[in-house]
Write a protein that holds these residues in place. Structure first.
Motif, short mmCIF file in Angstrom:
data_model
loop_
_atom_site.label_atom_id
_atom_site.label_comp_id
_atom_site.label_asym_id
_atom_site.label_seq_id
_atom_site.Cartn_x
_atom_site.Cartn_y
_atom_site.Cartn_z
N HIS A 242 2.00 1.85 11.82
CA HIS A 242 0.99 1.81 10.75
C HIS A 242 0.57 3.22 10.35
O HIS A 242 0.32 4.08 11.19
N HIS A 248 -0.98 -1.04 4.36
CA HIS A 248 -0.24 -2.11 3.70
C HIS A 248 -1.18 -2.90 2.78
O HIS A 248 -2.39 -2.95 2.98
N GLU A 249 -0.60 -3.52 1.76
CA GLU A 249 -1.41 -4.26 0.79
C GLU A 249 -2.19 -5.40 1.45
O GLU A 249 -3.30 -5.74 1.00
#
Length: 333
Positions: A242, A248-249
Motif C-alpha cells: 500500500h 486505492h479508490e
C-alpha cells in the motif's frame, strides 16, 4: 498527505493545523539528516526570533535570516527552554512567548536529541533496520550489540516519546513521522502501548521486521493497543504494498464517508442480514435497505457479497494506515 491534513485541520482548528505543520517541517529536516545549524535555522524561521542551543558548553544561535546574532546570548530571556543530559535548546524573546514557541522548541529539542544519539558509540539501531544498508554493513552494527547476523530477532515500533524498555533502541524518521525502533532479542520485552511487534527474522534482515512493526503500530486501536504483525497473515503483504500517498479508490471511497455512513456500512458488513443490521443500528428495516443500496452505488460494489466484504475489509485496513499520527515529544532527561 500531511500538508493536506494540515490544511483540513487548519480550517477546523487553526492551532492544531499549525502544530501539525511544525511537526511536518521538523520531520522533513530530520529525515534529510540536517545538522544543528539547519535545525536552529528552521526553528528561528518558524518562530520569527533567535533560536539557540548549548551542547557540552558550546553555544550556537541563529536568527530568522540564518545568521549568528551579534548580541550576547544572555541579552534576551530564554523562551520555552528544553534540556537533556548534555544540552539545552531555547528560543529568545524580549516579551511574552509566542503561541507556537512550546511546539517549536519541542521539535527542535527532539532534533538535537537525535543528533546526539547518533554520536553515541553504542548507537546503530537505525543502521541495523535501514533497508538501504547492505547485509555486511548491518553486520558491523549488529556486532556492536553482540548480536550474530543469524540470531532471530524482531523489531518493535512505538511512538518516539515512548518509555525505554532497556533494550537497544533509536528514534528514526519514517513515512509516518518519527518512531522509536527497539531491537527485541528475547521475545520477553513488554513495550509501552501502543506498540507494533515486527515479525521474527534473522538479525541481518531486521529491516523486514521493522517494516512490519510500523504497519502493526498503525493498526493499533484503543481496544487493541498492541498488534503483532505475525497475526496479520497475508494481510501484511497487502499493507506492505500500500502507498499512503496514492491510496486505492476503495480506500478513498471509505475516507469520504461521514461517521454515520461508516457505522452503517460496518454493521451491514458484519451482520447476518439487513434485518439484523437494522436491529443493531436501531433503524427501520426499509431505511437500512435504502442505505444499503445507496452505499452500494457510492462504493461501486455490494458490501454484503463475499467479494464486497473482502474489498471492504481490505480498504478499511488500508485506511487505518493513512490516519494522522500523534506528534512525538522529546524524550525526557
Amino acid at each position: 498527505m500531511v500538508h493536506q491534513l494540515a490544511g483540513r485541520l487548519n480550517s477546523i482548528d487553526p492551532q492544531a493545523g499549525e502544530a501539525l505543520r511544525i511537526v511536518s517541517y521538523f520531520d522533513v529536516l530530520i529525515a534529510r539528516g540536517v545538522g544543528l545549524d539547519g535545525l536552529l535555522r528552521g526553528a528561528a524561521l518558524l518562530s520569527g526570533t533567535v533560536a539557540g542551543a548549548e551542547i557540552r558548553g558550546r553555544v550556537t544561535r541563529r536568527d530568522p535570516d540564518g545568521h549568528a546574532p551579534a548580541d550576547a546570548a544572555d541579552a534576551r530571556r530564554r523562551s520555552s527552554p528544553r534540556s537533556h543530559d548534555t544540552w539545552t535548546v531555547w528560543l529568545e524573546r524580549d516579551g511574552e512567548p509566542g503561541p507556537d514557541d512550546d511546539m517549536i522548541a519541542e521539535r527542535l529539542a527532539l532534533g538535537v536529541y537525535l543528533l546526539e544519539e547518533r554520536r553515541r558509540p553504542d548507537s546503530g539501531i537505525d543502521a541495523i533496520i535501514d533497508p538501504n544498508r547492505s547485509a555486511a554493513e548491518r553486520a558491523v552494527f549488529l556486532a556492536r550489540h553482540r548480536t550474530d547476523p543469524e540470531t532471530r530477532v524482531r523489531v518493535l515500533a512505538t511512538p518516539a516519546d515512548a518509555a525505554d524498555t532497556g533494550a537497544p533502541s533509536a528514534i528514526v524518521p519514517t513515512r509516518y513521522g518519527l518512531l522509536k525502533a527497539t531491537l527485541d532479542r528475547s521475545g520477553r520485552l513488554a513495550p509501552p502501548e501502543p506498540a507494533g511487534l515486527g515479525t521474527w527474522v534473522r538479525a541481518d534482515r531486521a529491516p523486514e521486521s521493522w517494516d512490519a512493526a510500523i504497519i502493526a503500530l498503525r493498526l493499533t486501536a484503543p481496544d487493541t493497543p498492541t498488534v503483532d504483525a505475525t497475526d496479520l497473515g497475508a494481510m501484511l503483504l497487502l499493507a506492505q504494498a500500500h502507498d499512503p500517498q496514492a491510496p486505492h479508490e476503495d480506500v478513498r471511497a471509505l475516507a469520504a464517508l461521514d461517521q454515520r455512513s461508516s457505522d452503517v456500512l460496518r454493521t451491514l458488513v458484519e451482520a447476518d442480514s439487513i434485518r439484523s443490521a437494522a436491529g443493531t443500528l436501531g433503524m427501520h428495516h426499509s431505511t437500512v435497505q435504502a442505505r444499503h443500496e445507496a452505499l452500494t452505488a457510492t462504493l461501486g460494489y455490494d458490501p454484503r457479497t463475499t467479494t464486497g466484504r473482502m474489498r471492504y475489509t481490505a480498504a478499511a485496513l488500508l485506511l487505518r494506515l493513512i490516519d494522522p499520527i500523534t506528534p512525538a515529544r522529546t524524550p525526557s532527561a
